[in-house]
Design a protein around this motif. Structure first.
Motif, PDB file in Angstrom:
ATOM      1  N   LEU A 203       0.820  -1.195   0.000  1.00  0.00           N
ATOM      2  CA  LEU A 203       0.000   0.000   0.000  1.00  0.00           C
ATOM      3  C   LEU A 203       0.864   1.259   0.000  1.00  0.00           C
ATOM      4  CD1 LEU A 203      -2.734  -1.134   2.529  1.00  0.00           C
ATOM      5  CD2 LEU A 203      -2.921  -1.010   0.060  1.00  0.00           C
ATOM      6  N   ARG A 204       1.722   1.388  -1.019  1.00  0.00           N
ATOM      7  CA  ARG A 204       2.537   2.593  -1.181  1.00  0.00           C
ATOM      8  C   ARG A 204       3.351   2.915   0.069  1.00  0.00           C
ATOM      9  NH1 ARG A 204      -1.196   7.043  -4.411  1.00  0.00           N
ATOM     10  NH2 ARG A 204      -0.509   6.520  -6.490  1.00  0.00           N
ATOM     11  N   GLU A 205       3.906   1.894   0.691  1.00  0.00           N
ATOM     12  CA  GLU A 205       4.738   2.121   1.864  1.00  0.00           C
ATOM     13  C   GLU A 205       6.139   2.505   1.382  1.00  0.00           C
ATOM     14  OE1 GLU A 205       4.108  -1.653   3.557  1.00  0.00           O
ATOM     15  OE2 GLU A 205       2.400  -1.030   4.776  1.00  0.00           O
ATOM     16  N   VAL A 206       6.482   3.762   1.535  1.00  0.00           N
ATOM     17  CA  VAL A 206       7.751   4.294   1.044  1.00  0.00           C
ATOM     18  C   VAL A 206       8.455   4.980   2.207  1.00  0.00           C
ATOM     19  CG1 VAL A 206       8.828   5.955  -0.512  1.00  0.00           C
ATOM     20  CG2 VAL A 206       6.869   4.599  -1.295  1.00  0.00           C
ATOM     21  N   PHE A 207       9.765   4.751   2.310  1.00  0.00           N
ATOM     22  CA  PHE A 207      10.563   5.302   3.402  1.00  0.00           C
ATOM     23  C   PHE A 207      11.746   6.063   2.836  1.00  0.00           C
ATOM     24  CE2 PHE A 207      14.313   4.763   6.191  1.00  0.00           C
ATOM     25  CZ  PHE A 207      13.867   5.442   7.311  1.00  0.00           C
ATOM     26  N   ALA A 208      12.140   7.139   3.509  1.00  0.00           N
ATOM     27  CA  ALA A 208      13.356   7.862   3.149  1.00  0.00           C
ATOM     28  C   ALA A 208      13.911   8.545   4.383  1.00  0.00           C
ATOM     29  CB  ALA A 208      13.078   8.899   2.061  1.00  0.00           C
ATOM     30  N   THR A 209      15.223   8.622   4.470  1.00  0.00           N
ATOM     31  CA  THR A 209      15.866   9.364   5.554  1.00  0.00           C
ATOM     32  C   THR A 209      17.183   9.925   5.046  1.00  0.00           C
ATOM     33  OG1 THR A 209      16.520   9.283   7.893  1.00  0.00           O
ATOM     34  CG2 THR A 209      17.075   7.371   6.538  1.00  0.00           C
ATOM     35  N   SER A 269       7.257   8.384  -3.484  1.00  0.00           N
ATOM     36  CA  SER A 269       5.969   7.691  -3.387  1.00  0.00           C
ATOM     37  C   SER A 269       5.085   7.897  -4.606  1.00  0.00           C
ATOM     38  CB  SER A 269       5.214   8.172  -2.142  1.00  0.00           C
ATOM     39  OG  SER A 269       4.882   9.552  -2.262  1.00  0.00           O
ATOM     40  N   GLY A 270       5.400   8.895  -5.425  1.00  0.00           N
ATOM     41  CA  GLY A 270       4.543   9.214  -6.567  1.00  0.00           C
ATOM     42  C   GLY A 270       3.260   9.920  -6.161  1.00  0.00           C
ATOM     43  N   LEU A 271       3.207  10.401  -4.929  1.00  0.00           N
ATOM     44  CA  LEU A 271       2.027  11.102  -4.439  1.00  0.00           C
ATOM     45  C   LEU A 271       2.211  12.600  -4.619  1.00  0.00           C
ATOM     46  CD1 LEU A 271       1.630   9.163  -1.061  1.00  0.00           C
ATOM     47  CD2 LEU A 271       0.174   8.895  -3.083  1.00  0.00           C
ATOM     48  N   SER A 272       1.095  13.307  -4.672  1.00  0.00           N
ATOM     49  CA  SER A 272       1.123  14.765  -4.599  1.00  0.00           C
ATOM     50  C   SER A 272       0.666  15.175  -3.208  1.00  0.00           C
ATOM     51  CB  SER A 272       0.192  15.376  -5.647  1.00  0.00           C
ATOM     52  OG  SER A 272      -1.176  15.160  -5.304  1.00  0.00           O
ATOM     53  N   GLY A 336      -9.931  11.066  15.823  1.00  0.00           N
ATOM     54  CA  GLY A 336     -10.665  10.892  14.574  1.00  0.00           C
ATOM     55  C   GLY A 336     -10.139  11.703  13.412  1.00  0.00           C
ATOM     56  N   ARG A 337      -8.946  12.278  13.549  1.00  0.00           N
ATOM     57  CA  ARG A 337      -8.370  13.009  12.424  1.00  0.00           C
ATOM     58  C   ARG A 337      -7.692  12.072  11.430  1.00  0.00           C
ATOM     59  NH1 ARG A 337      -4.550  17.265  15.142  1.00  0.00           N
ATOM     60  NH2 ARG A 337      -4.556  15.796  16.889  1.00  0.00           N
ATOM     61  N   ILE A 338      -7.406  10.842  11.861  1.00  0.00           N
ATOM     62  CA  ILE A 338      -6.844   9.813  10.985  1.00  0.00           C
ATOM     63  C   ILE A 338      -7.818   8.646  10.978  1.00  0.00           C
ATOM     64  CG2 ILE A 338      -4.928   8.221  10.627  1.00  0.00           C
ATOM     65  CD1 ILE A 338      -3.118  10.225  12.040  1.00  0.00           C
ATOM     66  N   ARG A 339      -8.311   8.304   9.779  1.00  0.00           N
ATOM     67  CA  ARG A 339      -9.371   7.299   9.660  1.00  0.00           C
ATOM     68  C   ARG A 339      -8.967   6.220   8.662  1.00  0.00           C
ATOM     69  NH1 ARG A 339     -11.563  12.360   9.637  1.00  0.00           N
ATOM     70  NH2 ARG A 339     -11.524  12.395   7.355  1.00  0.00           N
ATOM     71  N   PRO A 340      -9.624   5.046   8.737  1.00  0.00           N
ATOM     72  CA  PRO A 340      -9.313   3.976   7.790  1.00  0.00           C
ATOM     73  C   PRO A 340      -9.430   4.458   6.348  1.00  0.00           C
ATOM     74  CG  PRO A 340     -10.672   3.130   9.566  1.00  0.00           C
ATOM     75  CD  PRO A 340     -10.609   4.611   9.753  1.00  0.00           C
ATOM     76  N   GLY A 341      -8.452   4.073   5.554  1.00  0.00           N
ATOM     77  CA  GLY A 341      -8.406   4.478   4.157  1.00  0.00           C
ATOM     78  C   GLY A 341      -7.584   5.726   3.900  1.00  0.00           C
ATOM     79  N   ASP A 342      -7.218   6.462   4.947  1.00  0.00           N
ATOM     80  CA  ASP A 342      -6.433   7.685   4.770  1.00  0.00           C
ATOM     81  C   ASP A 342      -5.010   7.362   4.319  1.00  0.00           C
ATOM     82  OD1 ASP A 342      -8.500   9.310   5.493  1.00  0.00           O
ATOM     83  OD2 ASP A 342      -7.684   9.878   7.450  1.00  0.00           O
ATOM     84  N   THR A 343      -4.510   8.168   3.408  1.00  0.00           N
ATOM     85  CA  THR A 343      -3.096   8.121   3.048  1.00  0.00           C
ATOM     86  C   THR A 343      -2.340   9.007   4.030  1.00  0.00           C
ATOM     87  OG1 THR A 343      -3.563   7.734   0.709  1.00  0.00           O
ATOM     88  CG2 THR A 343      -1.379   8.606   1.265  1.00  0.00           C
ATOM     89  N   VAL A 344      -1.417   8.407   4.764  1.00  0.00           N
ATOM     90  CA  VAL A 344      -0.734   9.086   5.861  1.00  0.00           C
ATOM     91  C   VAL A 344       0.748   9.240   5.520  1.00  0.00           C
ATOM     92  CG1 VAL A 344      -0.129   8.969   8.310  1.00  0.00           C
ATOM     93  CG2 VAL A 344      -2.371   8.160   7.539  1.00  0.00           C
ATOM     94  N   LEU A 345       1.262  10.421   5.770  1.00  0.00           N
ATOM     95  CA  LEU A 345       2.695  10.675   5.654  1.00  0.00           C
ATOM     96  C   LEU A 345       3.226  11.043   7.034  1.00  0.00           C
ATOM     97  CD1 LEU A 345       5.409  11.325   4.277  1.00  0.00           C
ATOM     98  CD2 LEU A 345       4.482  13.581   3.683  1.00  0.00           C
ATOM     99  N   LEU A 359       7.838   8.335   6.116  1.00  0.00           N
ATOM    100  CA  LEU A 359       7.223   7.052   5.778  1.00  0.00           C
ATOM    101  C   LEU A 359       5.783   7.304   5.356  1.00  0.00           C
ATOM    102  CD1 LEU A 359       7.406   3.894   5.797  1.00  0.00           C
ATOM    103  CD2 LEU A 359       6.524   3.986   8.138  1.00  0.00           C
ATOM    104  N   THR A 360       5.394   6.755   4.208  1.00  0.00           N
ATOM    105  CA  THR A 360       3.999   6.822   3.781  1.00  0.00           C
ATOM    106  C   THR A 360       3.330   5.483   4.018  1.00  0.00           C
ATOM    107  OG1 THR A 360       4.556   6.189   1.504  1.00  0.00           O
ATOM    108  CG2 THR A 360       4.448   8.554   2.003  1.00  0.00           C
TER     109      THR A 360
END
Length: 371
Positions: A203-209, A269-272, A336-345, A359-360
Motif C-alpha cells: 500500500l505505497r509504503e515508502v521510506f526515506a531518511t 511515493s509518486g504522491l502529490s 478521529g483526524r486519521i481514519r481507515p483508508g487515509d493516506t498518511v505521511l 514514511l507513507t
C-alpha cells in the motif's frame, strides 16, 4: 534461492503516556521567568509534561516507565497480550541507562523472557526509522508482530537550569529551551498478514531518511555523559549534562530540511500533496517554522494543501524528541483526524544534525474502543 512475497504489515493500534499533570506556561514562568509574548506565540507550546517535578526536581517517572505504559495501552487497544509480541524496536535519546538498551527493560516490564530487541539512538527521526525497521522485518517474514516505541525524557536536563535560582536570573535563551521541550512516550503495534491474503497488496509504503548537516555544526547538542572528554573534566563543568541549541541556525535551516524531506517523500511515493490525507509532524504548525516553508522551496499550492492535512499536537506536549511523531499519530487516531483508508505521511525533522525521516502508509485501524 526462492523468496517469499512481502507480507502486508498493518498498524493495529497506538498508545501514549504523558507523565504527571500538564505544566502550563504560567506555571513555568514562576520557576524560570517569562518569555516575550511574540516568542511564546512563535513556538506555540502552551503546556508540556515532565517526568521531573518542576518545583523540586524529583523524578516521578522515567523513559522506560513511560515506554512501558504506552506499550500496554497500545496492546490493550489491539486486543493483544505482551506475550503476542515477537519484536521490540525502541527509539530514544534519553535512556534510563547507557546499557543495557532501554528496550530490554521494557521487555522485562512486559514480562517477556525472550524477545527480539532493537534500539535506535536518535531524537525526532528515530521513531520513524524504528517503524520502518520493524515494518521491513515483519514484511520479509522474520517476525510477525512488533511493538515500536518512541520515548523521551528531556526534563532532567532542564530543571537544573533554574532550580535554586532567582527566576529572573535565567538567561532568555535558556528559557526558550525550557518552554519548548516536554517528555512522553508513544507506541505502535504492528502485525504482518500472510502472503497471498486479502491484505497482502503493498500500500505505497515508502521510506526515506537523510542527514543534511554533514558540513554544518549541530543544531542541537546534548553535552555530557559521553566520551568527548575525560570524566573528571566533565565533572568540573557547571552542569554535568546540558542541551545546547543553535537557535538562529535551526530557525534558518530547519525549514529547508523539512521541505527537502517533503519533496523527497512525494517524489519517491509518486504522491502529490493533495493525495495526503494526514501529514503527521512533530512541529508543523509552529509559526517560526512554517512561515519559512515557501522561502525554502515549497509552492504556495503545496503549502495550502499541507496546512489542511497537518496532524500534530505540539501545543499540548511540546517538543518531545523520539516521542513526537508517534504522540501526534496517537492523538490524530484517537481524535478521529486519521481514519481507515487515509493516506498518511509521517515526516520527522531533527535539529541535532539536520535529519529527516519519512514514511507513507495507508491507515487501516478503526477508531479505538478501549482506552
Amino acid at each position: 534461492m526462492y523468496l517469499l512475497p512481502d507480507r502486508h504489515v498493518s498498524i493495529l493500534s497506538t498508545g501514549a503516556d504523558l507523565p504527571g499533570d500538564p505544566i502550563d506556561n504560567d506555571t513555568l514562568e514562576r520557576y524560570c521567568g517569562p518569555l516575550p509574548d511574540d516568542v511564546l506565540q512563535g513556538i506555540e507550546v502552551r503546556r508540556r509534561h515532565w517526568i521531573v517535578d518542576p518545583e523540586t526536581g524529583e523524578h516521578r517517572s522515567g523513559t522506560v516507565a513511560m515506554a512501558t505504559a504506552a506499550a500496554r495501552q497500545a496492546l490493550r487497544r489491539a486486543g493483544m497480550e505482551p506475550g503476542d509480541i515477537e519484536l521490540l524496536v525502541v527509539s530514544t535519546a534519553s535512556p534510563d541507562h547507557v546499557l543495557p538498551a532501554a528496550g530490554t527493560f521494557v521487555q522485562e516490564n512486559l514480562g517477556l523472557e525472550r524477545a527480539a530487541v532493537i534500539e535506535v539512538r536518535a531524537g525526532c527521526v528515530g521513531a520513524v526509522q524504528a517503524l520502518d525497521t520493524a515494518r521491513r522485518l515483519l514484511a520479509d517474514g522474520t517476525y510477525r508482530t512488533a511493538l515500536v516505541i518512541g520515548a523521551e525524557a528531556i526534563s532532567p536536563l532542564l530543571a537544573p537550569v533554574y532550580l535554586g535560582r532567582d527566576p529572573h536570573s535565567v538567561r532568555m535563551r535558556d528559557r526558550l529551551t525550557l518552554y519548548t521541550f516536554g517528555d512522553g512516550a508513544a507506541a505502535m503495534v504492528l502485525r504482518a498478514g500472510e502472503p497471498g491474503s486479502a491484505q497482502a497488496t503493498p500500500l505505497r509504503e515508502v521510506f526515506a531518511t537523510q542527514c543534511l548537516g554533514g558540513k554544518r555544526k549541530p543544531g542541537m547538542l546534548v553535552v555530557g555523559g559521553g566520551t568527548d572528554a575525560p570524566l573528571a573534566e566533565q565533572q568540573r563543568r557547571k552542569r554535568l549534562m546540558e542541551i545546547r541549541l543553535d537557535i538562529p541556525g535551526t530557525a534558518a535551516f530547519g525549514p529547508q530540511v523539512f521541505v527537502a524531506g517533503l519533496h523527497d517523500m512525494l517524489e519517491r511515493s509518486g504522491l502529490s500533496m493533495d493525495d495526503i490525507d494526514a501529514c503527521v509532524l512533530p512541529e508543523g504548525n509552529a509559526e517560526y517554522f512554517s512561515s519559512e516553508f515557501e522561502a525554502s522551496g515549497l509552492t504556495a499550492q503545496d503549502h495550502a494543501a499541507l496546512q489542511k492535512s497537518i496532524v500534530e499536537n505540539l501545543t499540548d506536549v511540546g517538543a518531545t524528541g523520539s516521542a513526537a511523531v508517534p504522540l501526534a499519530l496517537d492523538a490524530g487516531w484517537v481524535e478521529g483526524r486519521i481514519r481507515p483508508g487515509d493516506t498518511v505521511l509521517l515526516l520527522a525533522i531533527e535539529a541535532s544534525r539536520y535529519l529527516y525521516a519519512g514514511l507513507t502508509l495507508t491507515w487501516e485501524a478503526p477508531a479505538p474502543t478501549v482506552s
